[in-house]
Each structure stands twice: as structure tokens, then as C-alpha cells.
Design a protein around this motif. Structure first.
Motif, PDB file in Angstrom:
ATOM      1  N   VAL A 169      -4.946  -0.283   7.146  1.00  0.00           N
ATOM      2  CA  VAL A 169      -5.775   0.611   6.346  1.00  0.00           C
ATOM      3  C   VAL A 169      -4.867   1.507   5.517  1.00  0.00           C
ATOM      4  O   VAL A 169      -4.000   2.203   6.062  1.00  0.00           O
ATOM      5  CB  VAL A 169      -6.695   1.494   7.221  1.00  0.00           C
ATOM      6  CG1 VAL A 169      -7.524   2.433   6.345  1.00  0.00           C
ATOM      7  CG2 VAL A 169      -7.608   0.632   8.082  1.00  0.00           C
ATOM      8  N   GLY A 170      -5.075   1.487   4.201  1.00  0.00           N
ATOM      9  CA  GLY A 170      -4.376   2.390   3.304  1.00  0.00           C
ATOM     10  C   GLY A 170      -5.339   3.427   2.769  1.00  0.00           C
ATOM     11  O   GLY A 170      -6.465   3.096   2.398  1.00  0.00           O
ATOM     12  N   VAL A 171      -4.912   4.684   2.742  1.00  0.00           N
ATOM     13  CA  VAL A 171      -5.762   5.778   2.276  1.00  0.00           C
ATOM     14  C   VAL A 171      -5.078   6.439   1.085  1.00  0.00           C
ATOM     15  O   VAL A 171      -3.946   6.926   1.197  1.00  0.00           O
ATOM     16  CB  VAL A 171      -6.007   6.817   3.386  1.00  0.00           C
ATOM     17  CG1 VAL A 171      -6.951   7.913   2.894  1.00  0.00           C
ATOM     18  CG2 VAL A 171      -6.567   6.145   4.643  1.00  0.00           C
ATOM     19  N   LEU A 172      -5.764   6.465  -0.040  1.00  0.00           N
ATOM     20  CA  LEU A 172      -5.268   7.125  -1.252  1.00  0.00           C
ATOM     21  C   LEU A 172      -6.248   8.232  -1.608  1.00  0.00           C
ATOM     22  O   LEU A 172      -7.354   7.965  -2.078  1.00  0.00           O
ATOM     23  CB  LEU A 172      -5.141   6.120  -2.394  1.00  0.00           C
ATOM     24  CG  LEU A 172      -4.518   6.655  -3.692  1.00  0.00           C
ATOM     25  CD1 LEU A 172      -3.062   7.061  -3.463  1.00  0.00           C
ATOM     26  CD2 LEU A 172      -4.607   5.617  -4.804  1.00  0.00           C
ATOM     27  N   ARG A 173      -5.836   9.476  -1.377  1.00  0.00           N
ATOM     28  CA  ARG A 173      -6.710  10.618  -1.644  1.00  0.00           C
ATOM     29  C   ARG A 173      -6.379  11.199  -3.010  1.00  0.00           C
ATOM     30  O   ARG A 173      -5.217  11.356  -3.377  1.00  0.00           O
ATOM     31  CB  ARG A 173      -6.556  11.677  -0.561  1.00  0.00           C
ATOM     32  CG  ARG A 173      -6.852  11.146   0.845  1.00  0.00           C
ATOM     33  CD  ARG A 173      -6.933  12.263   1.875  1.00  0.00           C
ATOM     34  NE  ARG A 173      -7.023  11.718   3.224  1.00  0.00           N
ATOM     35  CZ  ARG A 173      -8.134  11.248   3.778  1.00  0.00           C
ATOM     36  NH1 ARG A 173      -9.272  11.277   3.081  1.00  0.00           N
ATOM     37  NH2 ARG A 173      -8.121  10.761   5.007  1.00  0.00           N
ATOM     38  N   ASN A 174      -7.443  11.557  -3.725  1.00  0.00           N
ATOM     39  CA  ASN A 174      -7.274  12.086  -5.084  1.00  0.00           C
ATOM     40  C   ASN A 174      -8.302  13.182  -5.332  1.00  0.00           C
ATOM     41  O   ASN A 174      -9.113  13.112  -6.246  1.00  0.00           O
ATOM     42  CB  ASN A 174      -7.417  10.955  -6.114  1.00  0.00           C
ATOM     43  CG  ASN A 174      -6.942  11.375  -7.500  1.00  0.00           C
ATOM     44  OD1 ASN A 174      -6.042  12.207  -7.626  1.00  0.00           O
ATOM     45  ND2 ASN A 174      -7.554  10.805  -8.528  1.00  0.00           N
ATOM     46  N   GLY A 175      -8.285  14.182  -4.466  1.00  0.00           N
ATOM     47  CA  GLY A 175      -9.179  15.307  -4.616  1.00  0.00           C
ATOM     48  C   GLY A 175     -10.546  15.048  -4.008  1.00  0.00           C
ATOM     49  O   GLY A 175     -10.820  13.981  -3.451  1.00  0.00           O
ATOM     50  N   PRO A 176     -11.443  16.028  -4.113  1.00  0.00           N
ATOM     51  CA  PRO A 176     -12.793  15.875  -3.555  1.00  0.00           C
ATOM     52  C   PRO A 176     -13.598  14.850  -4.357  1.00  0.00           C
ATOM     53  O   PRO A 176     -13.406  14.686  -5.558  1.00  0.00           O
ATOM     54  CB  PRO A 176     -13.386  17.275  -3.689  1.00  0.00           C
ATOM     55  CG  PRO A 176     -12.628  17.899  -4.828  1.00  0.00           C
ATOM     56  CD  PRO A 176     -11.246  17.338  -4.762  1.00  0.00           C
ATOM     57  N   GLY A 177     -14.493  14.175  -3.650  1.00  0.00           N
ATOM     58  CA  GLY A 177     -15.313  13.164  -4.310  1.00  0.00           C
ATOM     59  C   GLY A 177     -15.742  12.095  -3.333  1.00  0.00           C
ATOM     60  O   GLY A 177     -15.501  12.199  -2.126  1.00  0.00           O
TER      61      GLY A 177
ATOM     62  N   LEU B  39       0.833  -1.206   0.000  1.00  0.00           N
ATOM     63  CA  LEU B  39       0.000   0.000   0.000  1.00  0.00           C
ATOM     64  C   LEU B  39       0.865   1.253   0.000  1.00  0.00           C
ATOM     65  O   LEU B  39       0.590   2.219  -0.731  1.00  0.00           O
ATOM     66  CB  LEU B  39      -0.927  -0.005   1.214  1.00  0.00           C
ATOM     67  CG  LEU B  39      -1.908  -1.177   1.346  1.00  0.00           C
ATOM     68  CD1 LEU B  39      -2.811  -0.986   2.559  1.00  0.00           C
ATOM     69  CD2 LEU B  39      -2.743  -1.353   0.088  1.00  0.00           C
ATOM     70  N   GLU B  40       1.905   1.265   0.809  1.00  0.00           N
ATOM     71  CA  GLU B  40       2.805   2.422   0.850  1.00  0.00           C
ATOM     72  C   GLU B  40       3.507   2.612  -0.481  1.00  0.00           C
ATOM     73  O   GLU B  40       3.670   3.750  -0.957  1.00  0.00           O
ATOM     74  CB  GLU B  40       3.822   2.235   1.971  1.00  0.00           C
ATOM     75  CG  GLU B  40       3.224   2.335   3.369  1.00  0.00           C
ATOM     76  CD  GLU B  40       4.168   1.879   4.458  1.00  0.00           C
ATOM     77  OE1 GLU B  40       3.919   2.248   5.620  1.00  0.00           O
ATOM     78  OE2 GLU B  40       5.148   1.138   4.154  1.00  0.00           O
ATOM     79  N   LEU B  41       3.934   1.533  -1.102  1.00  0.00           N
ATOM     80  CA  LEU B  41       4.628   1.601  -2.389  1.00  0.00           C
ATOM     81  C   LEU B  41       3.771   2.260  -3.451  1.00  0.00           C
ATOM     82  O   LEU B  41       4.291   2.919  -4.363  1.00  0.00           O
ATOM     83  CB  LEU B  41       5.014   0.175  -2.827  1.00  0.00           C
ATOM     84  CG  LEU B  41       5.752   0.035  -4.160  1.00  0.00           C
ATOM     85  CD1 LEU B  41       7.118   0.691  -4.077  1.00  0.00           C
ATOM     86  CD2 LEU B  41       5.898  -1.440  -4.540  1.00  0.00           C
ATOM     87  N   HIS B  42       2.448   2.114  -3.327  1.00  0.00           N
ATOM     88  CA  HIS B  42       1.554   2.678  -4.336  1.00  0.00           C
ATOM     89  C   HIS B  42       0.840   3.945  -3.868  1.00  0.00           C
ATOM     90  O   HIS B  42      -0.237   4.291  -4.351  1.00  0.00           O
ATOM     91  CB  HIS B  42       0.549   1.611  -4.769  1.00  0.00           C
ATOM     92  CG  HIS B  42       1.183   0.507  -5.563  1.00  0.00           C
ATOM     93  ND1 HIS B  42       1.757  -0.590  -4.973  1.00  0.00           N
ATOM     94  CD2 HIS B  42       1.375   0.361  -6.901  1.00  0.00           C
ATOM     95  CE1 HIS B  42       2.261  -1.379  -5.913  1.00  0.00           C
ATOM     96  NE2 HIS B  42       2.051  -0.827  -7.088  1.00  0.00           N
ATOM     97  N   GLY B  43       1.477   4.640  -2.939  1.00  0.00           N
ATOM     98  CA  GLY B  43       1.044   5.992  -2.627  1.00  0.00           C
ATOM     99  C   GLY B  43       0.074   6.160  -1.489  1.00  0.00           C
ATOM    100  O   GLY B  43      -0.370   7.282  -1.222  1.00  0.00           O
ATOM    101  N   CYS B  44      -0.269   5.088  -0.784  1.00  0.00           N
ATOM    102  CA  CYS B  44      -1.227   5.197   0.315  1.00  0.00           C
ATOM    103  C   CYS B  44      -0.548   5.689   1.589  1.00  0.00           C
ATOM    104  O   CYS B  44       0.600   5.362   1.872  1.00  0.00           O
ATOM    105  CB  CYS B  44      -1.872   3.845   0.605  1.00  0.00           C
ATOM    106  SG  CYS B  44      -3.037   3.275  -0.638  1.00  0.00           S
ATOM    107  N   THR B  45      -1.308   6.461   2.365  1.00  0.00           N
ATOM    108  CA  THR B  45      -0.956   6.688   3.757  1.00  0.00           C
ATOM    109  C   THR B  45      -1.481   5.501   4.538  1.00  0.00           C
ATOM    110  O   THR B  45      -2.670   5.165   4.442  1.00  0.00           O
ATOM    111  CB  THR B  45      -1.602   7.984   4.266  1.00  0.00           C
ATOM    112  OG1 THR B  45      -1.157   9.084   3.467  1.00  0.00           O
ATOM    113  CG2 THR B  45      -1.231   8.227   5.723  1.00  0.00           C
TER     114      THR B  45
END
Length: 410
Positions: free
Chosen positions: A63-71, A45-51
Motif C-alpha cells: 500500500v502506497g499513500v500519497l497525501r496532498n492536503g485535505p480532500g 511507489l517510494e520513488l514517487h513520494g508515497c509512504t
């Protein structure tokens, strides 16, 4: 049936997910002990940009969180734990842990979720919103989902507009199957029972109270709860999965232990069945003259799983477009059970489908000759990973993109 995947997954996308699957399958970990599995998944998950947050649920939840703007927010869930089963697949990548095996496809679920995340992380221009990727511990003991929710999963990371999950099933690899309206999986209770006897010499049984005989009579009598106390049209399952008593042939033990699983699609029915189990155990103990009352302890409960009807209908169309209409089928209600329904706390909508795992040759033999297909939890359970994994990646990614692009769970 042709089971070649309708959607090709690029080699550079599939290979890392396949390597993760092989590593997880080779190194399975039991419920509550998934530290290595959780670490491998968190690293991906970290490797692919998740917090990434670890230890969610007072265990090994990730838990991995990947945010990409509002939505909108979409959550992908996969399970970390394996089963206490000795693998007999003969695979070159079989489990190296004695007595432990990924016999339920959780390694496949994790690898598919990992592959879906990688695809979505590379295509951020195509969607907006937040992606949660959850590695859930202790599914097999029906404890992990509730523990993660109780630990503030949604308060800490955001409440999803839709939660997505899939599960390996003995269906043709390359296919997925959705439920119709209504419940897909029953509620369940896992119960431990202790029957107390009076130990003694096997040659003088009249001086003892034999708990083995009482337990055996109890097991037989419990079958009447389904056969004679339940309407034939009402699905109920009662299984005694374990009977433990004694160590030697010439010693009558002083206790016997039963592990009982009950399942029903209505809470009232499950409560009635659970009450019948206790009534029968107590009656058999009385009939045997047991010196003390039996003991009962509930070790796990799971609620009925009812996938959101609107989301299910929409995702069935999404999967038909992504995989081809012939590869998307319907499934009747199942009597397997899950704790996934706990993620629906507070009315969060859930989507859930089955992922076929049986290769074309084996499926053909089953159809033509009736050769049984090893089911989940069997020592011979072996998904056709080269077909099932790309299908699982595509199914999860397409479902997530539908919500993150359209902006709704329907």
C-alpha cells in the motif's frame, strides 16, 4: 477501427512505466509468492513520494499513500500475481520462469497504476486529497483482496471515497469499456473434491472400485446442472478445471481429485448450484460403491461485482473527454470472476472498467477472417503494450483526478 491512442503520453512518462512492465512480464510470480513483484512495485511507489507499507494482508500486499492536503481519498488497485501457464507468445521479453506467465494482464495493470501515480505526483497543484495505490496479491486464488481488508486496509490507511480498477480484455487496444447498471461479474466458488475408490490391478478391475470411472461419470453428470437444472435465461457457469488420478496404465488408483468452479450472479443461485455439485458427487460415489464418502473443501469464494452506477456514469464521461468518445464503449456482464468486490466492504463504492489489449493488425484479422484473438489465461495472450499501457495510464489518472478535483465519487 483506428486504435491509435487519442491521448499522447509523453515519452519521459511512458518509458519508465514500459520498462517496469517488461521487467514484470519477464519475471512473473504465482499467487502467494509475489515477493519480487511486490518489492519492485513498492520501490516505484517510494520513488514517487508515497509512504509505503508492505506485507499488508499477511502476504505480499503493498500500500502506497500519497497525501496532498485535505480532500477526498481515492484508491487505485492493481494485482501482483501471475498464472501457472507456459508462455507461447514468442516475445523477446517472454517469461523466463518455467510454467509461469502473466497471462491475465496483471503486469499491465501494475504498470498503468505506476504510470498514473507518477503523473499525479507531478501534478499536485491540480488536486487535493489522498491517493492510495494498492498492489494486491493472490487475486487469481480469490484470496488477496479479502485478506487485505481483514488486515485493516481501510482502518490503517483511510477509507476511500472511490476505489478504481481496470482489467485487460480482448478488445481493441486504445479503448476502454464500462458496464451498464447492475452486476458486471458473478459470485464464484472454487471447490476441491476427493473421490475415494479401492485400488488394484488394471487386469482385475472387478476386484477394485475405480475412482477414475466415478470421476469421469461425475464430470459428465455435472454438466446437467446448467443444462437441465438452470433456467435458460439465468447465467450460470460450472467448470471442472482439473481431474487428477493415478500414475500408471496398469494400476487402478485409490482416489481421484476434481477441481470445480461455479459462478452465478445471484447468491441464492450459486448456493443451489454448489449444493447440486455435492449431491451429484455423492450420488455417483454411491452408484459406484465407493468405500468411503467423498470429501469437499471450498478453497475460495468471491462475491458479485457491482460497480457503483453513479461513479460508472461519471467516469464514462471522463474517459470520453480524455480518450475520445469513439474509444469508450459498453460491456455486457462477464462470466469471469474477481475478488475485487471485497474492497467494497462497508459500502465503499467501486468503479471498474475493461482495458483493450488487442493491436490494430490482429483485431483487423479477427474481424475480416475470424482468426481467434487469444483470450486472457491463454499461453498466447500478449497485450499490445505500446497502445494499451498509455491508455491505461490515462484512464486511471483521469478517473482519479475527477474525484480528487471535484471532491466526490460521482
Amino acid at each position: 477501427m483506428d486504435t491509435t491512442p487519442a491521448t499522447e503520453v509523453p515519452e519521459e512518462e511512458l518509458r519508465p512505466a514500459l520498462e517496469l512492465y517488461l521487467d514484470l512480464h519477464t519475471h512473473p510470480e504465482l499467487s502467494g509468492h509475489e515477493a519480487g513483484t511486490a518489492d519492485r512495485f513498492a520501490t516505484w511507489l517510494e520513488l514517487h513520494g508515497c509512504t509505503v507499507a508492505r506485507g499488508v494482508g499477511r502476504g505480499h500486499g503493498v500500500v502506497g499513500v500519497l497525501r496532498n492536503g485535505p480532500g477526498p481519498t481515492v484508491m487505485l488497485r492493481a494485482e501482483l500475481d501471475a498464472l501457472p501457464v507456459t508462455e507461447r507468445t514468442g516475445l523477446r521479453y517472454a517469461s523466463t520462469v518455467p510454467g509461469v506467465m502473466h497471462a491475465c494482464g496483471h503486469d499491465l495493470h501494475l504498470a498503468a497504476a505506476a504510470g498514473a501515480l507518477a503523473r499525479l505526483a507531478r501534478s499536485r497543484t491540480a488536486w487535493r486529497g489522498t491517493l492510495l495505490v494498492v498492489g494486491q496479491p493472490a487475486e487469481e486464488t480469490l484470496q488477496g483482496a479479502r485478506a487485505m481488508v481483514a488486515d485493516g486496509l481501510y482502518e490503517r490507511f483511510g477509507t476511500p471515497d472511490l476505489v478504481l480498477a481496470q482489467h485487460a480484455a480482448p478488445l481493441p487496444a486504445g479503448t476502454v469499456a464500462h458496464a451498464g447498471p447492475g452486476p458486471l461479474m458473478p459470485a464464484s466458488t472454487s471447490l476441491e473434491v476427493v473421490i475415494h475408490g479401492r485400488g488394484g490391478h488394471a487386469g482385475a478391475p472387478h476386484l477394485s472400485v475405480d475412482p477414475v470411472l466415478t470421476a469421469a461419470a461425475t464430470v459428465v453428470r455435472l454438466q446437467s446442472v446448467v443444462a437441465r437444472e438452470t433456467a435458460p435465461a439465468e447465467p450460470v457457469v460450472l467448470t471442472v478445471g482439473s481431474l487428477r488420478a493415478g500414475d500408471r496404465a496398469n494400476v487402478i488408483p485409490d482416489r481421484a481429485e476434481l477441481s470445480v468452479s461455479t459462478r452465478a450472479f445471484r447468491d441464492a443461485t450459486l448456493a443451489r448450484v454448489d449444493a447440486a455439485v455435492e449431491r451429484i458427487v455423492r450420488a455417483e460415489c454411491t452408484a459406484s460403491g465407493c468405500p468411503s464418502e467423498p470429501e469437499f473443501s471450498v478453497t475460495a469464494r468471491s462475491p458479485v461485482l457491482v460497480p457503483d452506477a453513479a461513479a460508472t456514469a461519471a467516469l464514462r464521461r471522463v474517459h470520453e473527454a480524455a480518450l475520445g468518445a469513439r474509444r469508450v464503449t459498453l460491456t455486457p456482464p462477464l462470466t469471469a470472476t474477481e475478488d475485487y468486490a471485497a474492497f467494497g466492504t462497508g459500502g465503499v463504492p467501486l468503479a471498474y472498467w475493461l482495458l483493450g489489449t488487442v493491436g490494430a493488425a490482429r483485431w483487423r484479422r479477427a474481424v475480416e477472417s475470424g482468426e481467434p484473438v487469444p483470450p486472457n489465461h491463454a499461453p498466447e495472450f500478449a497485450p499490445d503494450v505500446r497502445t494499451a499501457l498509455p491508455t491505461g495510464i490515462t484512464a486511471l489518472a483521469a478517473a482519479a483526478l475527477h474525484v480528487l478535483t471535484v471532491g466526490e465519487g460521482t
